[in-house]
Design a protein around this motif. Structure first.
Motif, short mmCIF file in Angstrom:
data_model
loop_
_atom_site.label_atom_id
_atom_site.label_comp_id
_atom_site.label_asym_id
_atom_site.label_seq_id
_atom_site.Cartn_x
_atom_site.Cartn_y
_atom_site.Cartn_z
N HIS A 313 0.84 -1.19 0.00
CA HIS A 313 0.00 0.00 0.00
C HIS A 313 0.88 1.24 0.00
CE1 HIS A 313 -2.84 3.06 1.44
NE2 HIS A 313 -3.81 2.24 1.05
N VAL A 314 0.43 2.30 -0.68
CA VAL A 314 1.25 3.51 -0.84
C VAL A 314 1.63 4.14 0.50
CG1 VAL A 314 -0.77 5.03 -1.05
CG2 VAL A 314 1.41 5.69 -2.12
N LEU A 315 0.81 3.93 1.54
CA LEU A 315 1.10 4.51 2.84
C LEU A 315 2.00 3.64 3.71
CD1 LEU A 315 -2.43 5.92 3.84
CD2 LEU A 315 -0.48 7.18 2.92
N ARG A 316 2.22 2.41 3.29
CA ARG A 316 2.91 1.47 4.19
C ARG A 316 4.34 1.91 4.49
NH1 ARG A 316 2.11 -4.00 5.62
NH2 ARG A 316 3.56 -4.38 7.32
N VAL A 317 5.10 2.31 3.50
CA VAL A 317 6.49 2.68 3.74
C VAL A 317 6.61 3.90 4.64
CG1 VAL A 317 8.61 3.53 2.65
CG2 VAL A 317 7.43 1.52 1.71
N PRO A 318 5.91 5.02 4.34
CA PRO A 318 6.04 6.17 5.25
C PRO A 318 5.56 5.88 6.66
CG PRO A 318 4.36 6.58 3.56
CD PRO A 318 5.09 5.37 3.15
N ILE A 319 4.51 5.05 6.80
CA ILE A 319 4.04 4.70 8.15
C ILE A 319 5.11 3.90 8.88
CG2 ILE A 319 2.40 3.25 9.40
CD1 ILE A 319 0.23 4.21 7.51
N GLU A 320 5.73 2.94 8.19
CA GLU A 320 6.79 2.15 8.80
C GLU A 320 7.92 3.04 9.28
OE1 GLU A 320 7.19 -1.07 9.43
OE2 GLU A 320 5.48 -1.99 8.42
N TRP A 321 8.27 4.06 8.50
CA TRP A 321 9.34 4.98 8.92
C TRP A 321 8.92 5.80 10.13
CZ3 TRP A 321 10.89 7.24 3.44
CH2 TRP A 321 11.53 6.23 2.71
N LEU A 322 7.72 6.36 10.07
CA LEU A 322 7.26 7.24 11.15
C LEU A 322 7.08 6.50 12.47
CD1 LEU A 322 4.66 9.35 9.15
CD2 LEU A 322 6.82 10.18 10.09
N MET A 323 6.71 5.22 12.40
CA MET A 323 6.45 4.45 13.62
C MET A 323 7.71 4.23 14.46
SD MET A 323 3.18 3.53 13.88
CE MET A 323 2.53 1.90 14.21
N ARG A 324 8.88 4.57 13.91
CA ARG A 324 10.11 4.41 14.66
C ARG A 324 10.30 5.51 15.70
NH1 ARG A 324 13.88 0.94 12.13
NH2 ARG A 324 12.89 -0.16 10.41
N VAL A 325 9.51 6.56 15.63
CA VAL A 325 9.55 7.63 16.63
C VAL A 325 8.45 7.36 17.64
CG1 VAL A 325 9.42 10.11 17.02
CG2 VAL A 325 10.40 9.23 14.89
N SER A 326 8.81 7.24 18.91
CA SER A 326 7.89 6.75 19.93
C SER A 326 6.58 7.53 19.98
CB SER A 326 8.57 6.78 21.30
OG SER A 326 7.67 6.39 22.30
N VAL A 327 6.65 8.86 20.08
CA VAL A 327 5.42 9.65 20.22
C VAL A 327 4.59 9.57 18.94
CG1 VAL A 327 6.50 11.81 19.47
CG2 VAL A 327 4.49 11.87 20.95
N VAL A 328 5.26 9.53 17.78
CA VAL A 328 4.53 9.40 16.52
C VAL A 328 3.87 8.03 16.44
CG1 VAL A 328 4.74 9.39 14.01
CG2 VAL A 328 6.08 11.01 15.36
N SER A 329 4.58 7.00 16.90
CA SER A 329 4.00 5.66 16.91
C SER A 329 2.72 5.62 17.72
CB SER A 329 5.02 4.66 17.49
OG SER A 329 4.43 3.41 17.71
N ARG A 330 2.76 6.22 18.91
CA ARG A 330 1.54 6.23 19.74
C ARG A 330 0.43 7.03 19.08
NH1 ARG A 330 5.42 6.96 23.94
NH2 ARG A 330 4.81 9.14 24.21
N ALA A 331 0.78 8.13 18.41
CA ALA A 331 -0.23 8.94 17.72
C ALA A 331 -0.87 8.16 16.57
CB ALA A 331 0.40 10.23 17.20
N ILE A 332 -0.04 7.45 15.80
CA ILE A 332 -0.59 6.67 14.68
C ILE A 332 -1.48 5.56 15.20
CG2 ILE A 332 0.05 5.09 12.83
CD1 ILE A 332 2.50 6.83 12.32
N TRP A 333 -1.04 4.88 16.27
CA TRP A 333 -1.88 3.82 16.84
C TRP A 333 -3.20 4.40 17.38
CZ3 TRP A 333 -1.87 -0.83 15.52
CH2 TRP A 333 -0.70 -1.59 15.33
N THR A 334 -3.16 5.63 17.90
CA THR A 334 -4.39 6.26 18.39
C THR A 334 -5.37 6.47 17.24
OG1 THR A 334 -3.15 7.42 20.12
CG2 THR A 334 -5.34 8.27 19.59
N ILE A 335 -4.87 6.95 16.11
CA ILE A 335 -5.73 7.14 14.93
C ILE A 335 -6.27 5.82 14.43
CG2 ILE A 335 -5.72 7.89 12.52
CD1 ILE A 335 -3.55 9.96 13.34
N ILE A 336 -5.42 4.82 14.36
CA ILE A 336 -5.87 3.49 13.90
C ILE A 336 -6.93 2.94 14.84
CG2 ILE A 336 -5.13 1.11 13.57
CD1 ILE A 336 -2.42 2.21 12.63
N ASP A 337 -6.66 3.06 16.13
CA ASP A 337 -7.59 2.50 17.12
C ASP A 337 -8.94 3.21 17.10
OD1 ASP A 337 -8.12 0.78 19.47
OD2 ASP A 337 -8.17 2.69 20.55
#
Length: 534
Positions: A313-337
Motif C-alpha cells: 500500500h502507498v502509505l505502508r512505507v512512510p508509516i513504517e518509517w514514522l512508527m520508529r519515533v515513539s510519540v509518533v508511533s503512539r499517535a498513529i496507533w491512536t488514529i488506527i484504534d
C-alpha cells in the motif's frame, strides 16, 4: 527422547529416487568432483542480519549441487576454515553470519507438490512466497508459515519457527515429514521422526543450521479449496478490556488443536484457525485486540483488507518509517484504534497479503537503507509456560508478565511498536522454547533509528528475560536474544547435553560455525581453533 541414540543413520546416495523431491539432489551424481573455481563466489562479502545490528565479512559461496557442497566441506576441513549457512537473509540476530565461509543455499530452490499425498517437497533455498503461490494454485496452504515471503524453508525449519496459526496448529516442525541432511563427511541422510533418525530429526529442526546442510524438506500441507479457486482469509477482531480478558481468549478449545506432533488420521480435513492477539500503546494508554482468522474460498467473501495486510500500500512505507519515533508511533496507533479498526464485521484479506504482512516492513527497510538511513529492528520472543491443569494460575502468570511489559514501557518511555501473544503447544524439538511444555509466545517488536535507543531496548529485554526465567519460561532462540549465558543455560539445561552430543557426532571437527549459539551458550559451543585463511 532417544537420548541413547548411537547411530543407525538412514543414508542414501545422491541419485536416490522413489519419493517426491529426489530430483532436488540429482545434481550430486556428477562423475568428476567440481573445482572450487566453478562455484559462484563473492569474496569478503559484507553481510548483516535483518535487524541491522550484526555484521560479518566472509567469503560467500553459492553452490548449486550436493557435489559442490561436498567440495566446499572438503576445502573447509583441509584448511581449518569454518562454515555457516545462509539463504533469505531474514535472521534478526547473528544466526546466519560468519567472518569465514558463508554458504548461501538459495540455488536449492526446487518445489514439488504431491497433490495426492497433500505434501510439498522443497529445496532449502525455496522462499515461502514461492512455496505459498505454488500451493495456492492447487488449493493448498501451509499449516503454518512465517510472515515474510522472503524467508526460506531451510532457514525457518532450522529456526523451528511459528506463525499466527501456531496457536492451534503448533510450529512448523510439526508438519515436517522428512528432511535430507548433508553432513560434513559428505553423507546424505534422510531424517524423519521415526527411529533410527528421530534424535537428529528433532535436533535439526530448531538447530539453527549447526548440524549440517539441509538439502530439502517435505511438509504436509492443508487442502482448503479446489485447484484454481481463490483463497482468502476472514478475520474477526475483538477488543479486550484487560489483559485478563486477552489471556482467557487465547486458550483454544481442544477441538481446534492439532492432535499431536506429526499428525494423526483425525487430521484429514482438519484446517487450522488462527487465534492470536496484538497489543500497542496509544496516546490514551495500552490497547489490545484478539483476532481469529480462518480460510475461506471463492470470491463470495468480498475483500475488506486490513491495512497491515497490504504490504505494498502507498502509505505502508512512510508509516513504517514514522512508527520508529515513539510519540509518533503512539499517535498513529491512536488514529488506527479510533478511526480505522472496525470490529463490527470481519475483515477479508487476499491470502498472500495476510500471510506475508511483514513484507511491508522489509520494503520499508530496503528503501530506507538505500537512501542511507540507519534502520534497526529488534525483536525478542518469550515463552511463558501454560499448564491446562492449573489454568487460572497459568493465566495469572501471563497477565503478570504482560503488565511487566507495560510497566517497563511506561517507565522507560520506549514502548514496543507492538507485541503479540499466542498459545503454543509443547513439542519435542531439542532447542525449542516449547520443548516438553505448552506456553504462550510473547513477542516484542521495536524499530529504532539510533544505537542509543537500541541500547535502552536491550536493557529492557534483558530485564524481561530474567523475569521469564523466574516464571519458569524460556527465551526463543530464533530472534534476538538478550539474556545472560547463565540464564539461557538454566532455560535449556534439558536439551543442551543431547544437542552437544549430536553436534560432536555429525561435526567432530567443529567445522560448522554458528556465531549466535557460540555467543549465547559459550560453555557448550566454544569456537574451534582456526588456521590462517588461504
Amino acid at each position: 527422547m532417544a537420548a541413547g541414540f548411537t547411530g543407525g543413520w538412514r543414508s542414501r546416495g545422491p541419485r536416490a529416487g522413489g519419493r517426491p523431491g529426489a530430483g532436488l539432489t540429482r545434481a550430486g551424481g556428477d562423475l568428476a568432483p567440481p573445482r572450487l573455481d566453478e562455484i559462484l563466489r563473492r569474496p569478503l562479502c559484507l553481510l548483516q542480519g535483518y535487524g541491522g545490528l550484526h555484521h560479518a565479512c566472509g567469503d560467500l559461496y553459492f553452490p548449486r549441487s550436493v557435489e559442490q557442497l561436498r567440495a566446499l566441506f572438503r576445502m573447509a576441513k583441509q584448511t581449518g576454515r569454518r562454515v555457516t549457512f545462509r539463504a533469505g537473509a531474514q535472521s534478526l540476530d547473528a544466526q546466519a553470519l560468519n567472518d569465514d565461509i558463508v554458504i548461501s543455499m538459495i540455488r536449492f530452490d526446487s518445489i514439488e507438490v504431491d497433490e495426492e499425498r497433500a505434501q510439498v517437497t522443497v529445496g532449502a533455498g525455496a522462499t515461502w512466497g514461492a512455496i505459498a503461490r505454488e500451493l495456492a494454485a492447487r488449493g493448498f496452504v501451509p499449516y503454518t508459515a512465517v510472515s515474510t515471503s522472503y524467508a526460506t524453508a531451510g532457514g525457518t525449519v532450522s529456526g523451528g519457527c511459528l506463525s499466527r496459526f501456531s496457536g492451534t496448529a503448533g510450529k512448523e516442525g510439526s508438519y515436517v515429514e522428512r528432511m535430507t541432511l548433508l553432513t560434513l563427511d559428505g553423507q546424505l541422510l534422510t531424517l524423519s521422526r521415526d527411529e533410527p533418525t528421530s534424535a537428529l530429526f528433532h535436533a535439526v529442526i530448531g538447530g539453527l543450521g549447526y548440524l549440517g546442510a539441509l538439502i530439502d524438506i517435505t511438509y504436509r500441507v492443508a487442502r482448503v479449496a479446489p485447484p484454481g479457486t481463490p483463497i482468502r482469509v476472514e478475520t474477526q477482531v475483538t477488543r479486550c478490556g484487560s489483559f485478563e480478558e486477552l489471556a482467557e481468549a487465547l486458550v483454544p478449545p481442544p477441538e481446534l488443536l492439532l492432535p499431536e506432533e506429526g499428525g494423526t488420521a483425525a487430521e484429514d480435513g482438519w484446517i487450522p484457525e488462527a487465534i492470536f492477539s496484538v497489543a500497542f500503546q496509544t496516546l490514551e494508554g495500552s490497547r489490545s485486540l484478539v483476532l481469529r482468522s480462518r480460510y475461506v474460498t471463492g470470491t463470495s467473501h468480498a475483500l475488506r483488507p486490513l491495512l497491515t495486510h497490504r504490504p505494498r500500500h502507498v502509505l505502508r512505507v512512510p508509516i513504517e518509517w514514522l512508527m520508529r519515533v515513539s510519540v509518533v508511533s503512539r499517535a498513529i496507533w491512536t488514529i488506527i484504534d479510533r478511526f480505522i479498526f472496525d470490529v463490527t464485521r470481519p475483515y477479508v484479506d487476499e491470502l498472500m497479503g495476510y500471510m506475508f504482512f511483514m513484507d511491508g516492513n522489509v520494503l520499508a527497510k530496503r528503501i530506507g537503507q538505500g537512501l542511507g538511513m540507519r534502520m534497526f529492528t529488534v525483536q525478542q520472543s518469550f515463552m511463558i509456560p501454560y499448564d491446562a491443569g492449573a489454568r487460572e494460575e497459568s493465566l495469572r502468570r501471563l497477565t503478570g508478565f504482560l503488565r511487566k511489559i507495560e510497566e517497563i514501557a511506561i517507565r522507560d518511555g520506549i514502548p514496543p511498536l507492538m507485541f503479540d501473544v499466542l498459545h503454543i503447544q509443547g513439542d519435542r524439538f531439542l532447542l525449542s522454547a516449547n520443548h516438553g511444555t505448552d506456553g504462550f509466545a510473547v513477542t516484542l517488536a521495536f524499530e529504532a533509528w539510533d544505537e542509543d535507543s537500541v541500547s535502552r531496548i536491550r536493557l529492557r529485554l534483558s530485564e524481561l528475560s530474567a523475569h521469564t526465567l523466574e516464571l519458569g519460561g524460556r527465551v526463543y532462540l530464533v530472534k534476538n536474544v538478550y539474556a545472560t549465558p547463565e540464564q539461557l543455560e538454566a532455560m535449556y539445561a534439558h536439551a543442551l547435553p543431547e544437542f552437544v552430543r549430536l553436534k560432536q557426532l555429525v561435526d567432530p571437527d567443529g567445522l560448522l560455525r554458528n556465531e549466535f549459539l557460540e555467543r549465547v551458550f559459550p560453555a557448550h559451543f566454544r569456537p574451534a581453533p582456526r588456521l590462517a585463511r588461504r
